[in-house]
Design an enzyme around this catalytic site. Structure first.
Site, PDB file in Angstrom:
ATOM      1  CG  PHE A   1       2.566  -4.773   2.914  1.00  0.00           C
ATOM      2  CD1 PHE A   1       3.304  -5.942   2.914  1.00  0.00           C
ATOM      3  CD2 PHE A   1       1.251  -4.820   2.479  1.00  0.00           C
ATOM      4  CE1 PHE A   1       2.742  -7.134   2.490  1.00  0.00           C
ATOM      5  CE2 PHE A   1       0.680  -6.001   2.056  1.00  0.00           C
ATOM      6  CZ  PHE A   1       1.435  -7.162   2.066  1.00  0.00           C
TER       7      PHE A   1
ATOM      8  CG  PHE B   1       3.250  -1.805  11.920  1.00  0.00           C
ATOM      9  CD1 PHE B   1       2.043  -1.161  12.082  1.00  0.00           C
ATOM     10  CD2 PHE B   1       4.017  -2.059  13.047  1.00  0.00           C
ATOM     11  CE1 PHE B   1       1.591  -0.781  13.331  1.00  0.00           C
ATOM     12  CE2 PHE B   1       3.581  -1.683  14.299  1.00  0.00           C
ATOM     13  CZ  PHE B   1       2.366  -1.036  14.446  1.00  0.00           C
ATOM     14  CG  ASP B   2      -2.223  -2.457   7.511  1.00  0.00           C
ATOM     15  OD1 ASP B   2      -2.898  -1.935   8.407  1.00  0.00           O
ATOM     16  OD2 ASP B   2      -2.724  -2.950   6.484  1.00  0.00           O
TER      17      ASP B   2
ATOM     18  CG  LEU C   1      -8.461   1.687   5.940  1.00  0.00           C
ATOM     19  CD1 LEU C   1      -7.851   1.645   4.549  1.00  0.00           C
ATOM     20  CD2 LEU C   1      -9.909   2.132   5.868  1.00  0.00           C
TER      21      LEU C   1
ATOM     22  CD  GLU D   1      -9.913   5.995  -3.140  1.00  0.00           C
ATOM     23  OE1 GLU D   1      -8.932   6.686  -2.804  1.00  0.00           O
ATOM     24  OE2 GLU D   1     -11.027   6.069  -2.577  1.00  0.00           O
TER      25      GLU D   1
ATOM     26  CE  LYS E   1      -3.811   0.180   3.616  1.00  0.00           C
ATOM     27  NZ  LYS E   1      -2.391   0.418   3.947  1.00  0.00           N
TER      28      LYS E   1
ATOM     29  CG  ASP F   1       4.004   0.221   1.703  1.00  0.00           C
ATOM     30  OD1 ASP F   1       3.602   0.623   2.802  1.00  0.00           O
ATOM     31  OD2 ASP F   1       4.812  -0.720   1.572  1.00  0.00           O
TER      32      ASP F   1
ATOM     33  CE1 TYR G   1      -6.574   8.389   2.919  1.00  0.00           C
ATOM     34  CE2 TYR G   1      -4.381   8.166   1.976  1.00  0.00           C
ATOM     35  CZ  TYR G   1      -5.215   8.185   3.079  1.00  0.00           C
ATOM     36  OH  TYR G   1      -4.698   8.012   4.337  1.00  0.00           O
TER      37      TYR G   1
ATOM     38  CE  LYS H   1     -11.078   5.390   0.842  1.00  0.00           C
ATOM     39  NZ  LYS H   1     -10.512   6.733   0.569  1.00  0.00           N
TER      40      LYS H   1
ATOM     41  CE  LYS I   1      -3.485  -3.909   3.814  1.00  0.00           C
ATOM     42  NZ  LYS I   1      -2.382  -3.875   4.758  1.00  0.00           N
TER      43      LYS I   1
ATOM     44  CB  CYS J   1       7.132 -19.359  34.387  1.00  0.00           C
ATOM     45  SG  CYS J   1       7.286 -17.626  33.880  1.00  0.00           S
TER      46      CYS J   1
ATOM     47  CB  CYS K   1       8.772 -16.398  37.913  1.00  0.00           C
ATOM     48  SG  CYS K   1       7.223 -17.213  37.450  1.00  0.00           S
TER      49      CYS K   1
ATOM     50  CB  CYS L   1       3.388 -18.121  34.312  1.00  0.00           C
ATOM     51  SG  CYS L   1       4.149 -17.668  35.886  1.00  0.00           S
TER      52      CYS L   1
ATOM     53  CB  CYS M   1       5.329 -13.872  36.666  1.00  0.00           C
ATOM     54  SG  CYS M   1       6.106 -14.348  35.112  1.00  0.00           S
TER      55      CYS M   1
END
Length: 679
Positions: A32, A34-35, A81, A110, A112, A114, A221, A284, A308, A402, A405, A420, A426
């Site tokens: 979840f 990460f999405d 998605l 529907e 979702k 995880d 699904y 959908k 979400k 920077c 560098c 930079c 660099c």
């Protein structure tokens, strides 16, 4: 809030998460989270093409595939998605699809779940293959492990097709997860962090008997295949259930976005009563013909949208502000936080975006800050608890050099980002360009990953991607964790990349704003790198969908500044690029369209745009679109005064025909179109 600063900050974090999640199966964030991270980056890039980076994690749905399992190419790509976070987002989505679809539209809603995405292939009613999502184009064959999951039927019942794929999620119910942790606690072992990561890790266990002991479930699904015996999504779910699959019966067919939101509001509350983790609702377009007509973007289906649920917020202490350098040289400030649990994961860092954002919120080291996950892909700081500010607190002073560098940073007037300018000296910029070059959608060099690129640069073996073609087994053997076989695979992978087609090589060069789709258009139009290098801004702008910003970027990339820095004798950036390309030519890299590919292309339809609508008999809609493009034409999704032809199939909506007739757009049949191109 400046978009580019957000974009650049996300790159390094997402690469690390991709590696942990897809290669090591030791994810530090939930699917979840990460999405959400990936969606923020995708949304920012789509809304701000000027900051597009072809090395972005959004170019691929995932990351590198572990070699412990056979790598299998998906017969049908597994797309990600698009996400939404409000009813306004869903209304905007509906507005977009109604510009393409003729007639009423119904939707399926529907939950979702995880879990870990999975594609199952059945032939003659038997499970023959189970493949993880991987990067969307290919994944890992985990059939032996999947066969141990009791909710996955090994033999189907009923009127199933001879061959098809079905997609779903491998999940670990709360009850089973809690029982597993009770057993680990009794044994004095470290507890699993959450059901999603545990389910994902289970799929890569070497011993399928161990997988069998885990209470995994598979929730299906989506049916995928040719000439399936269904016409709607909801019908597909019912068919799958009748064949023996575990399909959640929560799905509903609705006829408006208002009904969609009622479904969302209900499950936002009642999802906590379910036995599984959920992270949203998937909406959908129900009619499969309409889905086909809507098609796909480069990353996601136009006919689906994930909603979400609202973000969780926590407070923690900002311990230190550090700065990261992106591939383009953009500087991103990062908040290093006292670790805090948020949405099932431990959060240690958050983006501060840019100097203006820091000043706007008056964020300081030592502050107690509010952190949120939700519409953003990575955690973000949304405010400061001033009641807890230390008396010794000092305003944050943005860095002037920077951090990598020590080159003085530059900032264009009116631009929130700092840069930079040391492009060729660099390290993060050098490493980033080469990492993009080797990435899966670019040169896809087997045996060479991002970490190894960094080691090669740090060892002084390479400074540009052209240097890759000169390294030997003996050069790389001294590198950390580099054995003889690994070194041989690396060198062989580099050699094999010489067969990558021109359009992907062009994408790999890393020209700003030239993403995967633009690279294809430029390659097809100019046919060779020489023609592209010598093209003027006006010639570039004459190519379909190539605007001023892209044209200027391409010209700048190849422009040679006659002035030379007499102090360090470094030639100009444009000259560097031209010299690198000359080296790539000598090494045998494909820098022009092959004769075989040219033989299949014509200019018959050049200057004409086509809208394809309806159902066709002789060729599929996808094949029609390929025929249009390979003959020089353009495929458009909606009819306008600029449309050249409407190719009308069976069951085409009447309003499309009426609009074409009103605008004077010629309407041709499938047979008439094929005659136009000599077939």
């Amino acid at each position: 809030m400046n978009p580019e600063e957000q974009i650049i900050q996300l790159r390094k974090e997402l690469r690390a998460h991709n590696y942990n999640y897809y290669v090591l199966d030791n994810a530090t964030i939930s699917d979840f989270d990460f999405d959400i991270k990936l969606k923020e980056l995708q949304a920012l890039e789509d809304a701000n093409p000027a900051f597009y980076d072809p090395d972005s994690p959004t170019q691929r749905v995932g990351g590198e595939v572990t070699k412990n399992f056979n790598t299998v190419k998906h017969e049908f790509r597994m797309y990600s998605l698009d996400n939404s976070y409000s009813i306004e987002d869903l209304e905007d989505w509906e507005t977009r699809i109604k510009k393409i679809i003729d007639g009423p539209i119904s939707y399926t809603c529907e939950l979702k779940y995880d879990g870990a995405s999975m594609s199952l292939t059945y032939e003659n009613g038997s499970l023959i293959k189970a493949v993880t999502r991987g990067d969307g184009f290919q994944g890992d064959d985990v059939t032996a492990n999947i066969r141990t999951i009791k909710s996955v039927p090994l033999k189907l019942q009923g009127d199933y097709p001879d061959r098809f794929e079905i997609r779903g999620e491998i999940v670990l119910p709360f009850e089973g997860f809690n029982k597993m942790n009770e057993e680990r606690l009794a044994a004095g072992e470290e507890l699993y962090r959450n059901p999603r990561n545990t389910a994902s890790g289970s799929l890569k266990l070497q011993d399928s008997a161990e997988v069998a002991r885990r209470p995994l479930e598979c929730l299906l699904y989506s049916l995928v295949g040719e000439k399936l015996p269904i016409s709607t999504q909801i019908e597909g779910l019912k068919k799958a259930a009748s064949w023996g699959f575990k399909v959640p019966d929560i799905a509903e067919k609705v006829d408006s976005i208002e009904e969609v939101f009622r479904f969302i509001n209900y499950w936002d509350v009642h999802r906590h009563e379910l036995p599984y983790e959920t992270d949203g609702v998937v909406v959908k377009v129900n009619n499969l013909q309409q889905q086909e007509e809507l098609g796909y973007t480069a990353k996601a289906p136009r006919w689906a949208m994930a909603y979400k649920f609202k973000a969780e917020q926590v407070s923690t202490v900002l311990e230190e502000i550090t700065y990261q350098v992106g591939r383009t040289g953009a500087i991103t400030p990062v908040a290093n936080l006292t670790p805090v649990e948020l949405a099932g994961t431990t959060v240690k860092r958050a983006s501060l975006h840019n100097a203006d954002q820091i000043e706007k919120l008056d964020i300081r080291e030592g502050d107690t800050v509010y952190v949120e996950k939700g519409g953003e892909i990575i955690p973000k700081i949304i405010g400061v608890d001033l009641s807890k500010r230390l008396e010794t607190s000092e305003p944050t002073k943005y860095i002037e050099k920077c951090p990598e560098c020590q080159t003085p940073l530059s900032r264009t007037e009116g631009d929130a980002k700092h840069y930079c300018p040391n492009e060729n000296g660099c390290p993060p910029q050098i490493i980033g360009r080469i990492q993009h070059y080797i990435s899966r959608k670019a040169m896809d060099i087997e045996g060479l990953g991002g970490e190894t690129v960094a080691l090669l640069v740090q060892a002084g073996l390479i400074t540009t991607y052209a240097d890759l073609y000169e390294i030997t087994v003996e050069d790389v053997l001294p590198l950390e964790r580099m054995a003889q076989k690994s070194a041989e695979n690396l060198v062989a992978g580099v050699a094999a990349s010489k067969n990558i087609p021109f359009e992907r090589v062009l994408f790999a060069l890393g020209i700003r704003f030239v993403g995967e789709t633009v690279a294809k258009k430029l390659a097809r139009h100019f046919k060779s790198i020489d023609a592209l290098m010598n093209a003027s801004k006006e010639e570039l702008e004459s190519v379909d969908e190539i605007g001023t910003r892209i044209a200027e970027s391409v010209v700048s990339f190849f422009t040679v500044d006659e002035q030379i820095d007499l102090f360090n004798t470094e030639i100009s950036k444009g000259a560097d690029h031209r010299l690198i390309i000359e080296r790539l030519k000598r090494y045998g890299v494909q820098l022009e369209i092959s004769k075989e590919e040219l033989a299949g292309q014509t200019t018959t339809l050049t200057g004409s745009s086509f809208v394809v609508s309806g159902v066709f008999e002789r060729v599929s809609r996808t094949e029609l679109k390929k025929l249009i493009e390979s003959n020089g034409g353009k495929v458009s999704s909606s009819i306008s005064a600029k449309t050249g032809y409407l190719i009308a199939g069976d069951k085409m909506g009447p309003s499309k025909r009426a609009k074409a007739e009103t605008l004077g757009v010629p309407i041709v049949s499938e047979d008439e179109f094929l005659k136009m191109i000599g077939q």
